[in-house]
Design a protein around this motif. Structure first.
Motif, PDB file in Angstrom:
ATOM      1  N   GLY A 127       0.829  -1.222   0.000  1.00  0.00           N
ATOM      2  CA  GLY A 127       0.000   0.000   0.000  1.00  0.00           C
ATOM      3  C   GLY A 127       0.857   1.262   0.000  1.00  0.00           C
ATOM      4  N   PRO A 128       1.710   1.437   1.016  1.00  0.00           N
ATOM      5  CA  PRO A 128       2.515   2.660   1.066  1.00  0.00           C
ATOM      6  C   PRO A 128       3.464   2.822  -0.129  1.00  0.00           C
ATOM      7  CG  PRO A 128       2.484   1.577   3.216  1.00  0.00           C
ATOM      8  CD  PRO A 128       1.806   0.648   2.263  1.00  0.00           C
ATOM      9  N   MET A 129       4.111   1.730  -0.560  1.00  0.00           N
ATOM     10  CA  MET A 129       5.100   1.856  -1.654  1.00  0.00           C
ATOM     11  C   MET A 129       4.415   2.112  -3.005  1.00  0.00           C
ATOM     12  SD  MET A 129       7.911   1.828  -0.204  1.00  0.00           S
ATOM     13  CE  MET A 129       7.548   2.137   1.504  1.00  0.00           C
ATOM     14  N   PHE A 130       3.369   1.362  -3.321  1.00  0.00           N
ATOM     15  CA  PHE A 130       2.662   1.588  -4.590  1.00  0.00           C
ATOM     16  C   PHE A 130       2.053   2.999  -4.577  1.00  0.00           C
ATOM     17  CE2 PHE A 130       1.445  -3.085  -5.908  1.00  0.00           C
ATOM     18  CZ  PHE A 130       2.761  -3.473  -5.719  1.00  0.00           C
ATOM     19  N   GLY A 131       1.545   3.403  -3.426  1.00  0.00           N
ATOM     20  CA  GLY A 131       0.926   4.738  -3.329  1.00  0.00           C
ATOM     21  C   GLY A 131       1.942   5.831  -3.616  1.00  0.00           C
ATOM     22  N   GLN A 132       3.155   5.697  -3.066  1.00  0.00           N
ATOM     23  CA  GLN A 132       4.193   6.698  -3.325  1.00  0.00           C
ATOM     24  C   GLN A 132       4.610   6.672  -4.802  1.00  0.00           C
ATOM     25  OE1 GLN A 132       5.216   9.089  -1.369  1.00  0.00           O
ATOM     26  NE2 GLN A 132       3.927   8.363   0.305  1.00  0.00           N
ATOM     27  N   LEU A 133       4.679   5.471  -5.365  1.00  0.00           N
ATOM     28  CA  LEU A 133       5.030   5.396  -6.790  1.00  0.00           C
ATOM     29  C   LEU A 133       3.958   6.110  -7.621  1.00  0.00           C
ATOM     30  CD1 LEU A 133       6.823   4.513  -9.079  1.00  0.00           C
ATOM     31  CD2 LEU A 133       5.703   2.269  -9.052  1.00  0.00           C
ATOM     32  N   GLY A 134       2.700   5.950  -7.224  1.00  0.00           N
ATOM     33  CA  GLY A 134       1.616   6.661  -7.923  1.00  0.00           C
ATOM     34  C   GLY A 134       1.843   8.161  -7.890  1.00  0.00           C
ATOM     35  N   PHE A 135       2.244   8.674  -6.750  1.00  0.00           N
ATOM     36  CA  PHE A 135       2.472  10.121  -6.631  1.00  0.00           C
ATOM     37  C   PHE A 135       3.593  10.575  -7.560  1.00  0.00           C
ATOM     38  CE2 PHE A 135       4.832  13.692  -4.861  1.00  0.00           C
ATOM     39  CZ  PHE A 135       3.830  14.639  -4.766  1.00  0.00           C
ATOM     40  N   PHE A 136       4.703   9.828  -7.564  1.00  0.00           N
ATOM     41  CA  PHE A 136       5.867  10.269  -8.345  1.00  0.00           C
ATOM     42  C   PHE A 136       5.793   9.903  -9.825  1.00  0.00           C
ATOM     43  CE2 PHE A 136       7.632  10.416  -4.019  1.00  0.00           C
ATOM     44  CZ  PHE A 136       8.166  11.701  -4.048  1.00  0.00           C
ATOM     45  N   HIS A 137       4.920   8.943 -10.164  1.00  0.00           N
ATOM     46  CA  HIS A 137       4.844   8.517 -11.566  1.00  0.00           C
ATOM     47  C   HIS A 137       3.651   9.137 -12.283  1.00  0.00           C
ATOM     48  CE1 HIS A 137       5.268   5.921 -15.029  1.00  0.00           C
ATOM     49  NE2 HIS A 137       4.036   5.476 -14.885  1.00  0.00           N
ATOM     50  N   LYS A 138       2.531   9.338 -11.549  1.00  0.00           N
ATOM     51  CA  LYS A 138       1.309   9.797 -12.242  1.00  0.00           C
ATOM     52  C   LYS A 138       0.834  11.174 -11.765  1.00  0.00           C
ATOM     53  CE  LYS A 138      -3.524   8.800 -13.052  1.00  0.00           C
ATOM     54  NZ  LYS A 138      -3.888   8.432 -14.402  1.00  0.00           N
ATOM     55  N   PHE A 139       0.991  11.449 -10.495  1.00  0.00           N
ATOM     56  CA  PHE A 139       0.413  12.682  -9.963  1.00  0.00           C
ATOM     57  C   PHE A 139       1.478  13.782  -9.873  1.00  0.00           C
ATOM     58  CE2 PHE A 139      -2.337   9.183  -8.401  1.00  0.00           C
ATOM     59  CZ  PHE A 139      -3.446   9.499  -9.160  1.00  0.00           C
ATOM     60  N   ALA A 140       1.314  14.714  -8.902  1.00  0.00           N
ATOM     61  CA  ALA A 140       2.148  15.928  -8.874  1.00  0.00           C
ATOM     62  C   ALA A 140       3.647  15.637  -8.964  1.00  0.00           C
ATOM     63  CB  ALA A 140       1.829  16.724  -7.611  1.00  0.00           C
ATOM     64  N   PRO A 149      13.431   9.877  -6.245  1.00  0.00           N
ATOM     65  CA  PRO A 149      12.312   9.329  -5.451  1.00  0.00           C
ATOM     66  C   PRO A 149      11.450   8.366  -6.275  1.00  0.00           C
ATOM     67  CG  PRO A 149      12.494  11.702  -5.148  1.00  0.00           C
ATOM     68  CD  PRO A 149      13.431  11.341  -6.259  1.00  0.00           C
ATOM     69  N   ARG A 150      11.150   8.737  -7.519  1.00  0.00           N
ATOM     70  CA  ARG A 150      10.342   7.854  -8.374  1.00  0.00           C
ATOM     71  C   ARG A 150      11.039   6.509  -8.563  1.00  0.00           C
ATOM     72  NH1 ARG A 150      10.437   8.502 -14.663  1.00  0.00           N
ATOM     73  NH2 ARG A 150      12.436   7.561 -14.136  1.00  0.00           N
ATOM     74  N   ASP A 151      12.330   6.564  -8.840  1.00  0.00           N
ATOM     75  CA  ASP A 151      13.062   5.328  -9.105  1.00  0.00           C
ATOM     76  C   ASP A 151      13.157   4.453  -7.850  1.00  0.00           C
ATOM     77  OD1 ASP A 151      13.262   6.213 -11.654  1.00  0.00           O
ATOM     78  OD2 ASP A 151      15.372   6.838 -11.518  1.00  0.00           O
ATOM     79  N   ARG A 152      13.270   5.129  -6.705  1.00  0.00           N
ATOM     80  CA  ARG A 152      13.335   4.366  -5.447  1.00  0.00           C
ATOM     81  C   ARG A 152      12.021   3.606  -5.219  1.00  0.00           C
ATOM     82  NH1 ARG A 152      15.204   3.980  -0.155  1.00  0.00           N
ATOM     83  NH2 ARG A 152      13.544   3.951   1.398  1.00  0.00           N
ATOM     84  N   TYR A 153      10.886   4.292  -5.429  1.00  0.00           N
ATOM     85  CA  TYR A 153       9.598   3.619  -5.194  1.00  0.00           C
ATOM     86  C   TYR A 153       9.301   2.600  -6.289  1.00  0.00           C
ATOM     87  CZ  TYR A 153       8.947   6.796  -1.335  1.00  0.00           C
ATOM     88  OH  TYR A 153       9.115   7.464  -0.152  1.00  0.00           O
ATOM     89  N   ALA A 154       9.772   2.848  -7.499  1.00  0.00           N
ATOM     90  CA  ALA A 154       9.578   1.860  -8.580  1.00  0.00           C
ATOM     91  C   ALA A 154      10.355   0.579  -8.247  1.00  0.00           C
ATOM     92  CB  ALA A 154      10.028   2.431  -9.919  1.00  0.00           C
ATOM     93  N   ALA A 155      11.593   0.753  -7.776  1.00  0.00           N
ATOM     94  CA  ALA A 155      12.420  -0.415  -7.457  1.00  0.00           C
ATOM     95  C   ALA A 155      11.813  -1.191  -6.284  1.00  0.00           C
ATOM     96  CB  ALA A 155      13.845   0.030  -7.125  1.00  0.00           C
ATOM     97  N   ARG A 159      10.312  -4.946  -6.319  1.00  0.00           N
ATOM     98  CA  ARG A 159      10.809  -5.970  -5.377  1.00  0.00           C
ATOM     99  C   ARG A 159       9.639  -6.648  -4.640  1.00  0.00           C
ATOM    100  NH1 ARG A 159      11.825  -7.039  -0.377  1.00  0.00           N
ATOM    101  NH2 ARG A 159      10.805  -5.130   0.349  1.00  0.00           N
ATOM    102  N   LEU A 160       8.660  -5.851  -4.216  1.00  0.00           N
ATOM    103  CA  LEU A 160       7.494  -6.418  -3.528  1.00  0.00           C
ATOM    104  C   LEU A 160       6.707  -7.335  -4.457  1.00  0.00           C
ATOM    105  CD1 LEU A 160       6.400  -3.175  -1.651  1.00  0.00           C
ATOM    106  CD2 LEU A 160       7.136  -5.300  -0.537  1.00  0.00           C
ATOM    107  N   LEU A 161       6.602  -6.943  -5.731  1.00  0.00           N
ATOM    108  CA  LEU A 161       5.901  -7.796  -6.702  1.00  0.00           C
ATOM    109  C   LEU A 161       6.643  -9.120  -6.890  1.00  0.00           C
ATOM    110  CD1 LEU A 161       4.874  -5.109  -9.351  1.00  0.00           C
ATOM    111  CD2 LEU A 161       3.287  -6.547  -8.032  1.00  0.00           C
TER     112      LEU A 161
END
Ligand SMILES: N[C@@H](CCC(=O)N[C@@H](CS)C(=O)NCC(=O)O)C(=O)O
Length: 235
Positions: A127-140, A149-155, A159-161
């Motif tokens: 939840g927290p990691m995908f949510g942060q990736l959403g912020f850095f990849h799709k939103f503001a 930051p985007r690359d950190r949450y993507a990685a 890894r979780l997947l």
């Protein structure tokens, strides 16, 4: 507080059916966990839309139930001891409703803890990691020049997947043959990641064939199809 009208949240969202469980939510990945569970177990409930467009989640009535201003939240008129029970945090709500109805969470202690372990894996990781990736990849955050930051949450999401994919190898669901609250917690987030967030490529989703297979089976369930649309948007 002994009756639903003692709870200030019912003043903003009146209960038309006060004998039913009251759900305060929006069809987001956290919100639909509870509506999907309710559709799966067949417990009568009344859904109320908490609109972010009008900041309903920060209204005094909503905060009186959840001081953390986040959906989903519930008010069960028939809680423990026959008294109303107010609850927030989707993980706590899933456990409560599964135990109340004896469905989708094994009564066997070892299996129960294993299911809760995967539920917590979603609550604390996915939840927290995908949510942060959403912020850095799709939103503001997507317009930020610094992509670290985007690359950190993507990685971390990737890894979780990979952890989830390994778990699902040779299993129909997270807990094997038995569909459970762990699946209901996890798969709305996976669906959102590759659907609404459009992050399939950046997390290398192609590699996670077991996750993709189970996601397809999850979305095909009639209760999931219904729960994904609850509460309905205001007309
Ligand atoms: N850990 C919480 C997270 C809930 C959450 O983040 N809800 C979001 C929607 S998915 C929300 O209500 N956001 C509104 C806000 O932050 O103002 C849970 O699982 O219930």
């Amino acid at each position: 507080m002994h009756t639903l009208s003692d709870f200030p949240i019912t003043h903003k969202w009146p209960a038309l059916h006060p004998e039913r469980l009251q759900l305060y939510s929006l069809p987001t990945p956290n919100g639909v966990k509870v509506s999907i569970l309710l559709e799966e177990i067949g417990l009568p409930y009344e859904a109320h839309l908490v609109s972010f467009a009008t900041n309903d989640q920060t209204s005094p009535e909503f905060l009186s139930l959840n001081p953390n201003n986040k959906i989903p939240a519930i008010l069960d008129p028939h809680g423990p001891g026959g008294k109303p029970l107010a609850l927030f945090e989707s993980g706590a709500i899933l456990i409560y409703l599964a135990e109340k109805t004896g469905k989708l969470l094994s009564a066997d202690p070892a299996t129960r803890y294993e299911t809760l372990q995967w539920l917590m894996f979603q609550m604390g990781g996915i939840g927290p990691m995908f949510g942060q990736l959403g912020f850095f990849h799709k939103f503001a955050g997507k317009d930020f020049e610094d992509k670290r930051p985007r690359d950190r949450y993507a990685a971390e999401s990737s890894r979780l997947l990979a952890v989830l994919d390994q778990r699902l190898s040779g299993r129909a669901w997270v807990m094997g043959d038995d569909y459970s609250i762990a699946d209901i917690a996890i798969f709305p987030w996976v669906r959102n990641l590759i659907g609404f967030y459009g992050a399939a490529e950046i997390v290398g989703f192609d590699k996670y064939t077991h996750v993709a297979r189970v996601l397809e089976a999850f979305v095909a369930r009639p209760a999931v199809q219904s729960g994904l649309l609850i509460p309905k948007a205001a007309a």
